[in-house]
Motif scaffolding. Structure first.
Motif, mmCIF file in Angstrom:
data_model
loop_
_atom_site.group_PDB
_atom_site.id
_atom_site.type_symbol
_atom_site.label_atom_id
_atom_site.label_comp_id
_atom_site.label_asym_id
_atom_site.label_seq_id
_atom_site.Cartn_x
_atom_site.Cartn_y
_atom_site.Cartn_z
ATOM 1 N N ASP A 1 -1.779 32.295 -7.127
ATOM 2 C CA ASP A 1 -2.621 32.941 -6.117
ATOM 3 C C ASP A 1 -3.494 31.877 -5.436
ATOM 4 O OD1 ASP A 1 -4.256 34.534 -4.565
ATOM 5 O OD2 ASP A 1 -5.279 35.465 -6.265
ATOM 6 N N GLU B 1 -0.269 34.324 -0.262
ATOM 7 C CA GLU B 1 0.560 34.075 -1.445
ATOM 8 C C GLU B 1 0.141 32.792 -2.159
ATOM 9 O OE1 GLU B 1 4.511 34.213 0.056
ATOM 10 O OE2 GLU B 1 4.491 36.368 0.329
ATOM 11 N N ASN B 2 1.042 31.846 -2.249
ATOM 12 C CA ASN B 2 0.769 30.604 -2.980
ATOM 13 C C ASN B 2 0.618 29.407 -2.042
ATOM 14 O OD1 ASN B 2 3.560 30.582 -2.310
ATOM 15 N ND2 ASN B 2 3.944 29.096 -3.915
#
Length: 144
Positions: free
Chosen positions: A77, A104-105
């Motif tokens: 995260d 997201e990432n």
């Protein structure tokens, strides 16, 4: 004048494997200790180990994206992370690029300065609290 005795060929050859082993161990210790190491690039960039994460830097034109995965290759995260990149710009100038959460990432930013040749940067990854996770060096071609 100091005279250094010459080593016999047999002793010289026997010491080569030992020297190679010492050099290999030193390189491994440096890679483990610094938190840097090449990992798998999933998005066409260059991946490095930063602390406990795998961080892949992708540069496409002016867009810079850092994709962050955990040790099990799962997306992390990015809302809990920030990064800064010290970039070698044109004329050997050091410029700072801030990378912010982008879903997201991913952490992302845009380059607003000229970079000649390869994109060379030292990326520092931090938690949003300011605690440093680690840093890694990148050198990659800029995709157009």
């Amino acid at each position: 004048m100091t005279v250094i005795p010459r080593m016999s060929r047999r002793h010289a050859l026997a010491s080569l494997p030992i020297a190679a082993l010492i050099a290999a161990r030193a390189g491994t210790a440096q890679a483990q200790g610094s938190g840097h190491g090449h990992t798998h690039a999933h998005h066409g960039g260059q991946a490095q180990r930063i602390g406990r994460y795998e961080a892949e830097l992708v540069v496409r034109g002016a867009d810079v994206t850092l994709h962050v995965l955990d040790e099990a290759d799962r997306p992390v995260d990015a809302s809990r992370l920030v990064a800064s990149a010290q970039v070698l710009a044109s004329g050997n100038q050091q410029r700072t690029l801030e990378l912010r959460p982008a879903g997201e990432n991913r952490l992302a930013g845009r380059v607003d300065f000229r970079v000649d040749g390869r994109f060379r940067a030292t990326v520092t990854l931090r938690e949003t609290s300011g605690a440093e996770i680690g840093r890694a060096r990148y050198s990659l071609d800029i995709a157009r």
